[in-house]
Structures are given as C-alpha cells and as structure tokens.
Design an enzyme around this catalytic site. Sequence first.
Site, PDB file in Angstrom:
ATOM      1  N   ASP A 175       0.823  -1.209   0.000  1.00 39.17           N
ATOM      2  CA  ASP A 175       0.000   0.000   0.000  1.00 39.17           C
ATOM      3  C   ASP A 175       0.861   1.265   0.000  1.00 39.17           C
ATOM      4  OD1 ASP A 175      -2.053  -1.688   0.113  1.00 39.17           O
ATOM      5  OD2 ASP A 175      -2.802  -1.084   2.100  1.00 39.17           O
ATOM      6  N   TYR A 232       2.233   2.035  -3.324  1.00 40.60           N
ATOM      7  CA  TYR A 232       1.135   2.502  -4.178  1.00 40.60           C
ATOM      8  C   TYR A 232       0.818   3.958  -3.860  1.00 40.60           C
ATOM      9  CZ  TYR A 232      -3.360   2.949  -6.463  1.00 40.60           C
ATOM     10  OH  TYR A 232      -4.375   3.383  -7.274  1.00 40.60           O
ATOM     11  N   SER A 285     -34.583  -6.746 -22.625  1.00 37.29           N
ATOM     12  CA  SER A 285     -35.029  -7.464 -21.434  1.00 37.29           C
ATOM     13  C   SER A 285     -35.037  -8.953 -21.789  1.00 37.29           C
ATOM     14  CB  SER A 285     -36.408  -6.990 -21.015  1.00 37.29           C
ATOM     15  OG  SER A 285     -37.318  -7.221 -22.057  1.00 37.29           O
ATOM     16  N   LYS A 296     -27.624 -14.579 -12.832  1.00 39.19           N
ATOM     17  CA  LYS A 296     -28.385 -13.358 -13.076  1.00 39.19           C
ATOM     18  C   LYS A 296     -28.207 -12.469 -11.856  1.00 39.19           C
ATOM     19  CE  LYS A 296     -32.723 -11.568 -14.805  1.00 39.19           C
ATOM     20  NZ  LYS A 296     -32.810 -10.387 -13.964  1.00 39.19           N
ATOM     21  N   LYS A 332     -27.941 -18.332 -22.407  1.00 35.03           N
ATOM     22  CA  LYS A 332     -27.839 -17.736 -23.743  1.00 35.03           C
ATOM     23  C   LYS A 332     -27.315 -18.775 -24.726  1.00 35.03           C
ATOM     24  CE  LYS A 332     -26.298 -13.647 -21.327  1.00 35.03           C
ATOM     25  NZ  LYS A 332     -25.131 -13.364 -20.522  1.00 35.03           N
ATOM     26  N   CYS A 367     -53.060  11.590  17.279  1.00 32.45           N
ATOM     27  CA  CYS A 367     -52.106  10.498  17.510  1.00 32.45           C
ATOM     28  C   CYS A 367     -50.759  10.909  16.903  1.00 32.45           C
ATOM     29  CB  CYS A 367     -52.606   9.208  16.868  1.00 32.45           C
ATOM     30  SG  CYS A 367     -51.387   7.892  16.940  1.00 32.45           S
TER      31      CYS A 367
END
Length: 690
Positions: free
Chosen positions: A49, A52, A98, A134, A310, A452
């Site tokens: 790190d 970097y 879709s 999905k 697919k 109320c």
Amino acid sequence: MNADDAKAVMERLAQMDEPAAQTRLAWLVPELNRHNRLYHELNAPEIDDRAYDLLYRELQELEDRFPHLRAADSPTRRVGGKPVEGLEAHEHRVPMLSLGNAFSAEEMRDFDARIRRFLGDAAPEQVIYYVDPKLDGLAMSLNYEDGVLVSAATRGDGRTGEDVTHNVATIETVPLRVTPPEGPVPTRLSVRGEVIFDLPGFEAMNADRAASGQKPFENPRNAAAGTIRQLDPKVAAGRPLVFYAHSHGELEGVELPERHSELIALIDTWGFRNAGGTLCVGIEAVIEAIADLGERRSSLDHEIDGAVVKVDDFGLQEVLGFRTRDPRWAIAYKYPPAQVSTVLDDVIFQVGRTGAVTPVACLRPVRVGGVTVSRATLHNADELDRLDLRMGDTVRVERSGDVIPKVVTVVMDDGHAARPLVVYPEHCPECGATLVRDPTEAATVCPNSLSCPAQLRGSLKHFGSRRAMDVDGLGEKLVNQLVDNKLVGKAADLYRLKVAQVAGLDRMATKSAQNVIDALEVTKDRPFERVLFALGIRHVGESTARDLAAAFGTLDALMAASVEDLVAVQGIGPVVAESVHGFFQEPRNRDHIQELRDLGVKFTPPAPPAADAGSQALAGKSFVLTGTFPTLAREDAKARIQAAGGKVSGSVSAKTDFLVAGDKAGSKLTKAQSLGVAVIDEARLLEMLS
Ligand code: IVH
C-alpha cells in the site's frame, strides 16, 4: 508513506518541467491502473500500500501542476468530480434488452424446443448454451470510443436511459480505458452489465453507517440504484460499488468472436470483471448447471435472483433474432425467493399515517439471500390468525428481491401449542386510543386521527416526501422532532415555522433551518395534483391524484364534486369516490385546506390540454392492439390512441398502420408480419403519443 519519502517525491516533482511531467505521467497512469487491477481484480498485488500511495501522490502532484495533462483514464478520476445538475437522457445506440423468464425445468425444455423448432434444419444436434448468474443489480451500459470510457448510462426503457458517467467512473472495476494486451483497441464498444454491491462490501458499508448514526440500507439492489442516481459523485466514490460485465452492445474495430463465451473471455482480458459462466451442451446440462448454481447461491459474494441462459453461438443468435421485446436466444431462469428459519423474539405494532396498526416481527438476526434480516412484516390480524403465530415460535422467513422480508410459515414444533399467542393490543401503542377493527378491510386502526403523534409523523413525512411536496431537508428525524416538540400539529403548521424554532432543534443550525424554510416556500407552487397526493386522502395515490386534477381542473371544482361526479371520471371507482367525497365533506379537512391556501399554497391547476395539432398526433392512423403491455391496460392504450385522433380496430388488415404488440402476442403478430404492417411496442406507442 513516511515523511522522508514524501519529501523526496515532492522535491523531485518540483524540478520537473512539462515535457518531463508528460513522460512521467505516461508511465504513471497505466502503471497505477495496472496495480489497481492487480489489487482489486486479480487479488495479486505486486506492491504494498505504501509504495502505491507514493506513486498515487506523485500522480496527484503532477496533475495539480499540469491539470491539462490529466489523462481520461487517470485513477484520480475515481474520486469523483463536481456534482452534476441533473441526470441527462442517454440514447442507447444499440437497445438494452429485457429477457423472458422461466421458472421450472419444464419451461427450460420448452425454451430449447422453441429454439430447435425455429432453427428447423439448421438446428444442431445439441445447442450449446452459456449459463451465468443473473445478478440482482442495476443494468448499465459502459460506452467506449477508441478505448476511452466516454459515457455510462442506465437501462431506462431500453432505448433511452440516464447518463450516470460521473458516478460510474468512480467504480474501481469499471476500466476508464480499455487496454487489450494484444490485438487492436476497439473503436466503438459498449459493455453491458450490472452495477451491484458485493455482499461483504454492503455489510461493511451498513456497519459504518450504523456506527455513524445513519440509517442502514435495506438491500444491496436499492442501495446501488440509489447511489448511481446521486448527483454528487463523491457519494458513489465513497461506496464499494462493483461492475460485472455480462454482454455487449456495440463492437467496432475488433472482430466479434464467434461465440458469447469467447467474447466474455476477450473482454475479461480487457479488464472487465464477470461473474463466470458455464458452457453446457444441450438443455439437460443447462438444467443441471442451474441447479448447481442454485445450491451455491447462498454462499456467493453477491446476490443473484436467477441464471441467464444464452445460445453461445453468435451466428445462431442472429438467425434466432427477437420476439417483440426479448431475444429468442436467451432466457432468465428465476430461482424461488430465499427462505430461512429463525426465532420470533417479539412483535411490535407500528402505527402508520392512516392510523393502520401493522404488526412487525422482531426476529433473531439471520442471513437470508446474503442480507441480515431482523424485522419482517406480519401485515394484519388476519395474517396473525393464518400463521397461528406464537411468541418464541420458529418461523420461515422469505426475502425476494427488493421486497420487505415476510414471515411465510410457522414451524409447528412440539413447543408451539404451549407458547403465548401473539394478539393485537387493545390500545394504540402511541396515543392509547382504543383500536378499532375496520370490518370492511383487514386493517386494525387507531381512530385518533386528530392527535395520535404516530399518524401525524406519518402524514407529515408523506406530505414532504419526494413524490408529494418534495420538501428538501424535511427528513424523518426533523419531522419526529417537530412533532415531539409540538411545533407542528398538521401540515399547514409547517408553513408557519420560524427559522429560530427549527434552528433550536437537535442537529440543526441557523443555516440548515433557513434551508428548510426556503424549501417549504418553494413548495407553495407545487401543481394541484402533487398537493392533492400530499394531502394523504385514503385511496388517492399519485395516478388517481393526477386523474382527479385533470378531470376537475381546480381545487374548488373537486371539493364541490358529488360522488356521482367523481365516479364519472375514468379510472375512479365507487370506493375512491366515497373516500374523496368524504374527505372534502369533513369540516376539519376543509379548514386545513383553507389554512394551506391562506398560507400561500396555490394548488396550481394543471396546464390546459395541448392545442389540437398536438393532441391529434395520431390522426388518420389505424392501430391494432395485441398481447399484454408492460404498463398500460389495453383499454387505456385504446383510449389514449383515440384521444390522439387514431383509430383502433380489432383485426389486422392491409389497411392497418401499426400493430402494438405486448407480451404473448399471438396470431395478430404473425398476420401483421406477413402483411408487412409495422409492429411497435408500448414504449414506441407512448413516444408517438407524447
Ligand atoms: S444478458 C439479451 N446476463 O437482467 C441479453 N443479463 O431481465 C442481455 N442481467 O436488463 C442481458 N444478469 O441487465 C444478461 N448474466 C446476465 C445478467 C443479465 C442480470 C439483467 C440485464 C437485463 C435483465 C433482463
């Protein structure tokens, strides 16, 4: 980075002239991007790190000194620039599609059979399918020109989405530049995929929010959608969104591979993450892969609601083409919602703005579909009876997509019969009034609508909500304080608030108080239909409010309307009519409306209908409707076409101008196609109408 390192870097940079900076940046940007990918994508960092940070700091300094040298793919772009003023429309050059759904192995076999039937002699012995998760996220199109990210847009209606580049560019897993390790850079490319929160990231973010007193998000999908629609990209930059690629739109300048699986492998080498797919030979292998994914579902790092299947071969995809809205070559298999068992610790009774008292189950926290759930709705008294729910019972809880979790069944174990039944309280837990059971509905109601505090809080929240009066800054916390401190007893009182009163509340100061008062002032001009919706009349949702405003034009006309007048309006039934009429007959409501008017709320009438030319946009055109539409009822579609001057007939002939085809369009579609009649979908019809 320690101070010495930083100092050394700064000294070196201070001496760099522009050409030297340019050379250094040309190395730094791809190098940092490479390390980002090694760290975030491949989980194989080459530097620590600190190293970097040093490189990153160097980049920042050089860009500060020479802002015009900042590259389109500079990692500093991830932190998010200035807020945008609004989201602009983005037209997709290739529509975002879709998918049709399947819910059983049988329906998957039908899908395969349809494909083979359609292909006829061209059908291979076994179709090869690509099966991938999905993802339950926000569909996104990332658009690149000559390898550089130029825009990112939501799906919208498939043709036009919203430009959200400012936020999407902050996502680490979205490449700002496509760098093929070999082969040419695509001249045009759109990569389609989902923006989601990985579950570990989501939980960590919620833990942070809880720790800092913010409300945790309900579920990853809504949190992702909410983040992506923010105007200020700093919000997205601070949240761990992830992008997963699953398909493509445009591709130019690079030869399209022959198969979908090859395309995914190719764009993987270009730096796009994907959720992994399986190649299956024949539908039985697909069914197995779906079952296998279903079993692994709860242990995945992200939420999935199904599998997408697919046809792998792009050549076959092309032959198969599309039905009205969905491709013939792909389908989404949907898993049943995730269910788990847990223990019911308590039931609380919440009072809503209409006075309805709803039981909510307090559950021993449990993970369902990757999210920790500790509350679930129990709806009403009938539901408690149906469940025979007892305190301490073990219950099955279900969470589907973005729906609030619900208790589906009680596990009838040995102890069940001896446990105490969950019963409704007799008195309102908020104000102590005796509750009444509405005999016509399942609801149990607190009748104390005047005072109320729970009802008041609810109705004020509704009044100020985005789709009603949209009062900026009037959130839940402020409403609660206004009610608790008795500063507001009804919506009209909001317009009487003084800056000093609001500024005295918790977490408020003069400036924020002034902002709320200013925001309230602006809402006095909200159109009639919005104010009508904001009043919270029973059964009057947004679209009913719109219909009423359009039919009566002014508040006075609506207030004077009889039940018969109301029922005469299209879309208004007797229950709604009674409710609206009853509301305006009530002296208390009339007084309240008068107060709102006296305080300057204008109930601005809707604009008169467009002049003839505009409203007769479909004059002389003939339409036939078939199938079911995503949003319009058949009758509504017909009425709107006629109102715009078009004709609607029952059967297709050579004289038909347009066939509007929805889901499950049948023989009319075939006939229209054979006669060469233009086939359009609902979205196109709405466009024509507008
Ligand atoms: S393929 C025509 N693959 O689901 C095929 N879509 O219901 C184009 N989605 O809007 C999409 N995961 O955004 C594909 N692995 C996946 C997917 C996926 C989620 C979304 C997609 C689309 C929606 C369709």
